[in-house]
Design an enzyme around this catalytic site. Structure first.
Site, PDB file in Angstrom:
ATOM      1  N   ARG A 247       1.159  -1.531   0.307  1.00 19.67           N
ATOM      2  CA  ARG A 247      -0.081  -0.038  -0.102  1.00 19.67           C
ATOM      3  C   ARG A 247       1.093   1.250   0.140  1.00 19.67           C
ATOM      4  O   ARG A 247       0.641   2.128   0.683  1.00 19.67           O
ATOM      5  CB  ARG A 247      -0.804  -0.307   1.391  1.00 19.67           C
TER       6      ARG A 247
ATOM      7  N   ARG B  77      -3.748   6.523   0.220  1.00 22.22           N
ATOM      8  CA  ARG B  77      -3.888   7.486   1.043  1.00 22.22           C
ATOM      9  C   ARG B  77      -2.855   8.491   2.224  1.00 22.22           C
ATOM     10  O   ARG B  77      -3.148   9.331   2.587  1.00 22.22           O
ATOM     11  CB  ARG B  77      -5.256   7.214   2.225  1.00 22.22           C
TER      12      ARG B  77
ATOM     13  N   ARG C 201      -7.224  10.922  -6.011  1.00 21.18           N
ATOM     14  CA  ARG C 201      -8.621  10.528  -6.798  1.00 21.18           C
ATOM     15  C   ARG C 201      -9.910  10.992  -6.114  1.00 21.18           C
ATOM     16  O   ARG C 201     -10.970  10.368  -6.768  1.00 21.18           O
ATOM     17  CB  ARG C 201      -7.817   9.993  -4.866  1.00 21.18           C
TER      18      ARG C 201
ATOM     19  N   ASP D 140      -6.862  -3.146  -7.454  1.00 20.79           N
ATOM     20  CA  ASP D 140      -6.967  -3.884  -6.408  1.00 20.79           C
ATOM     21  C   ASP D 140      -7.365  -5.748  -6.783  1.00 20.79           C
ATOM     22  O   ASP D 140      -7.675  -6.342  -7.857  1.00 20.79           O
ATOM     23  CB  ASP D 140      -8.589  -3.638  -5.957  1.00 20.79           C
TER      24      ASP D 140
ATOM     25  N   TYR E 282     -14.759 -12.010   0.513  1.00 21.81           N
ATOM     26  CA  TYR E 282     -15.209 -11.444  -0.189  1.00 21.81           C
ATOM     27  C   TYR E 282     -16.549 -11.459  -0.669  1.00 21.81           C
ATOM     28  O   TYR E 282     -18.094 -11.159  -0.558  1.00 21.81           O
ATOM     29  CB  TYR E 282     -14.397 -10.499  -0.587  1.00 21.81           C
TER      30      TYR E 282
HETATM   31  O1  CP3 Z   1       0.010   0.294  -3.388  1.00 20.38           O
HETATM   32  C1  CP3 Z   1      -0.668  -1.024  -3.266  1.00 20.38           C
HETATM   33  O2  CP3 Z   1       0.103  -1.853  -2.525  1.00 20.38           O
HETATM   34  C2  CP3 Z   1      -1.164  -1.542  -4.577  1.00 20.38           C
HETATM   35  C3  CP3 Z   1      -2.065  -1.310  -4.551  1.00 20.38           C
HETATM   36  C4  CP3 Z   1      -3.597  -2.096  -4.018  1.00 20.38           C
HETATM   37  C5  CP3 Z   1      -4.536  -1.798  -3.062  1.00 20.38           C
HETATM   38  N1  CP3 Z   1      -5.101  -2.799  -2.632  1.00 20.38           N
HETATM   39  C6  CP3 Z   1      -4.915  -0.488  -3.582  1.00 20.38           C
HETATM   40  C7  CP3 Z   1      -5.842  -0.244  -2.699  1.00 20.38           C
HETATM   41  C8  CP3 Z   1      -3.119  -3.940  -2.990  1.00 20.38           C
HETATM   42  C9  CP3 Z   1      -1.902  -4.262  -3.801  1.00 20.38           C
HETATM   43  C10 CP3 Z   1      -4.329  -3.596  -3.154  1.00 20.38           C
HETATM   44  C11 CP3 Z   1      -4.581  -5.313  -1.953  1.00 20.38           C
HETATM   45  C12 CP3 Z   1      -5.950  -6.029  -1.406  1.00 20.38           C
HETATM   46  N2  CP3 Z   1      -7.256  -5.206  -1.877  1.00 20.38           N
HETATM   47  C13 CP3 Z   1      -6.438  -6.600  -0.558  1.00 20.38           C
HETATM   48  C14 CP3 Z   1      -5.170  -7.301   0.021  1.00 20.38           C
HETATM   49  C15 CP3 Z   1      -3.469  -6.325   0.355  1.00 20.38           C
HETATM   50  C16 CP3 Z   1      -4.150  -6.474   1.845  1.00 20.38           C
HETATM   51  O3  CP3 Z   1      -4.517  -5.124   2.325  1.00 20.38           O
HETATM   52  O4  CP3 Z   1      -3.990  -6.973   2.718  1.00 20.38           O
HETATM   53  C17 CP3 Z   1      -7.713  -7.179   0.348  1.00 20.38           C
HETATM   54  C18 CP3 Z   1      -7.222  -7.303   1.121  1.00 20.38           C
HETATM   55  C19 CP3 Z   1      -7.739  -6.083  -0.684  1.00 20.38           C
HETATM   56  C20 CP3 Z   1      -9.310  -4.956  -0.415  1.00 20.38           C
HETATM   57  C21 CP3 Z   1      -9.189  -3.686  -0.590  1.00 20.38           C
HETATM   58  N3  CP3 Z   1      -9.674  -2.972  -1.134  1.00 20.38           N
HETATM   59  C22 CP3 Z   1      -9.462  -3.390   1.340  1.00 20.38           C
HETATM   60  C23 CP3 Z   1      -9.577  -4.231   2.312  1.00 20.38           C
HETATM   61  C24 CP3 Z   1      -9.542  -2.056   0.546  1.00 20.38           C
HETATM   62  C25 CP3 Z   1      -9.471  -1.143   1.992  1.00 20.38           C
HETATM   63  C26 CP3 Z   1     -10.549  -0.740   2.881  1.00 20.38           C
HETATM   64  C27 CP3 Z   1     -10.614   1.232   2.899  1.00 20.38           C
HETATM   65  O5  CP3 Z   1     -10.640   2.181   1.959  1.00 20.38           O
HETATM   66  O6  CP3 Z   1      -9.456   1.045   4.129  1.00 20.38           O
HETATM   67  C28 CP3 Z   1      -9.570  -1.758  -0.255  1.00 20.38           C
HETATM   68  C29 CP3 Z   1      -9.002   0.043  -0.638  1.00 20.38           C
HETATM   69  C30 CP3 Z   1      -7.954  -0.033  -1.542  1.00 20.38           C
HETATM   70  N4  CP3 Z   1      -7.303  -0.447  -1.727  1.00 20.38           N
HETATM   71  C31 CP3 Z   1      -7.832   1.244  -1.635  1.00 20.38           C
HETATM   72  C32 CP3 Z   1      -6.301   0.725  -1.911  1.00 20.38           C
HETATM   73  C33 CP3 Z   1      -5.471   1.925  -2.298  1.00 20.38           C
HETATM   74  C34 CP3 Z   1      -7.901   2.389  -0.846  1.00 20.38           C
HETATM   75  C35 CP3 Z   1      -8.756   3.360  -1.405  1.00 20.38           C
HETATM   76  C36 CP3 Z   1      -9.796   4.544  -0.956  1.00 20.38           C
HETATM   77  O7  CP3 Z   1      -8.241   5.317  -1.642  1.00 20.38           O
HETATM   78  O8  CP3 Z   1     -10.138   4.992  -0.791  1.00 20.38           O
END
Ligand code: CP3
Length: 351
Positions: free
Chosen positions: A32, A36, A45, A81, A157
């Site tokens: 990540r 953010r 975004r 994602d 999910y």
């Molecule tokens: O920088 C990176 O790591 C690359 C981008 C990335 C994202 N999601 C972007 C993202 C990666 C590798 C993921 C993988 C992902 N997505 C996982 C596996 C990694 C982990 O964290 O264990 C999982 C479980 C998800 C599902 C998911 N998507 C979650 C739990 C969330 C967070 C929800 C939140 O708002 O807290 C997301 C959203 C997400 N994916 C964001 C990002 C940058 C946040 C979006 C935002 O900016 O609001």
């Protein structure tokens, strides 16, 4: 006809460390790292839903590159994602801010499975390959990491319909309808394989398979219901020739079992010391991790002390520095830049 000139790019530090080869300094990147914690990400975004961003190559390329420019990390991770391929095959999924993926119609029966058709990346997700080509052209010698969600984590999910603390509906499905659960995982493995192949063909140089929520399973259930599918997934991507990292959170009890998936490297969360991971897994797999993501919130003195301690505890060969899970949104990005410099300085070999 003259043969095309061979590519003479040096093998990246990240790839060498993942292959457990000697490196002149340890590579570092953060899960990540795009997201953010960066004001430049928050600005782009504004008003753009997460999954729309993932399907807009220019934006996706820009946010992938932001942490590389800012922090000087040794790898970029493709901005996408784990649910993007599900959207690609027509599943109605939305990422709700502060919540995570929400599925309009969860998958709970044999009939529902039909909605999980095979992924055809060239027609379903052409934007991904296009974005990867833009990014790799910009990155030069810095490698790009591709990724996919592992079958169990995606299944959790799809079955629950939204993020859940302990994946109880998915785990109950596994107990009550093990055949259905297995079919679900097999379809998700096919989707992950197709997605990872397309990413490697477009230019990623390593891949990470996130089974983030596998830690809610007992070792016995993991071995019975999940490991055989993950083993097939890893076997099918082996021929791509790039290092394969496997990662889960809060899954110390599954470490040996997950390493039996056939991965080249295990991502370790901060609850398990790297020396313990090395002792339990032997030196056949590389390790990635595992600074507690709250350490960068605790000030520069703590950051330096904890980083030194981690490096003292980490194996010399086959270690990629990372956090134990994703960057927390409240992290001061300056602390991450400092951390990259610290790891480089402390691990640089003389001469
Ligand atoms: O920088 C990176 O790591 C690359 C981008 C990335 C994202 N999601 C972007 C993202 C990666 C590798 C993921 C993988 C992902 N997505 C996982 C596996 C990694 C982990 O964290 O264990 C999982 C479980 C998800 C599902 C998911 N998507 C979650 C739990 C969330 C967070 C929800 C939140 O708002 O807290 C997301 C959203 C997400 N994916 C964001 C990002 C940058 C946040 C979006 C935002 O900016 O609001």
């Amino acid at each position: 006809m003259t043969a095309p000139a061979p590519k003479t790019r040096p093998t990246p530090l990240l790839v060498r460390a993942l292959r457990r080869e000697p490196v002149e300094r340890k590579p570092v990147w953060f899960m990540r790292q795009a997201g953010r914690s960066l004001p430049e990400y928050r600005e782009l975004r504004q008003g753009v839903p997460m999954l729309e961003m993932c399907r807009t190559p220019d934006l996706c390329a820009e946010v992938t590159l932001q942490p590389v420019r800012r922090h000087g990390v040794d790898a970029a991770i493709f901005f996408s994602d784990i649910v993007t391929p599900l959207e690609g095959i027509g599943i109605d999924v939305e990422i709700q801010p502060g919540v995570g993926p929400v599925i309009a119609e969860p998958i709970r029966t044999e009939a529902d499975l039909e909605r999980l058709r095979p992924l055809e990346p060239e027609t379903d997700l052409p934007e991904i390959s296009e974005a990867i080509r833009i990014i790799t052209a910009e990155l030069g010698d810095t490698p790009l990491i591709g990724f996919a969600g592992a079958p169990f984590t995606l299944a959790s999910y799809l079955v629950e319909g939204r993020p859940s603390k302990s994946q109880e509906m998915a785990r109950a499905m596994q107990l009550e309808h093990p055949g259905l659960f297995r079919n679900l995982l097999e379809r998700l493995a096919d989707i992950a394989v197709a997605s990872l192949k397309a990413q490697v063909e477009a230019g990623v140089q390593a891949v990470q398979v996130f089974d983030s929520w596998a830690g809610s399973l007992s070792e016995q259930t993991y071995r019975e219901a999940v490991l055989p599918v993950s083993q097939r997934l890893f076997a099918e991507i082996e021929e791509l020739g790039v290092p394969r990292i496997h990662f889960a959170v809060n899954a110390g009890h599954l470490m040996e079992a997950m390493a039996e998936s056939g991965c080249d490297a295990m991502g370790v969360d901060w609850r398990t010391p790297l020396s313990e991971a090395r002792r339990r897994l032997g030196d056949g797999v590389a390790l990635q991790g595992n600074l507690d993501p709250t350490v960068p919130l605790a000030g520069p003195e703590v950051l330096e002390r904890k980083t030194r301690a981690l490096l003292d505890d980490a194996p010399e060969l086959g270690h990629v520095f990372n956090l134990g899970h994703g960057v927390l949104p409240s992290t001061d990005p300056g602390m991450l830049t400092e951390l990259v410099g610290l790891v480089h300085e402390l691990t640089e070999k003389e001469n």
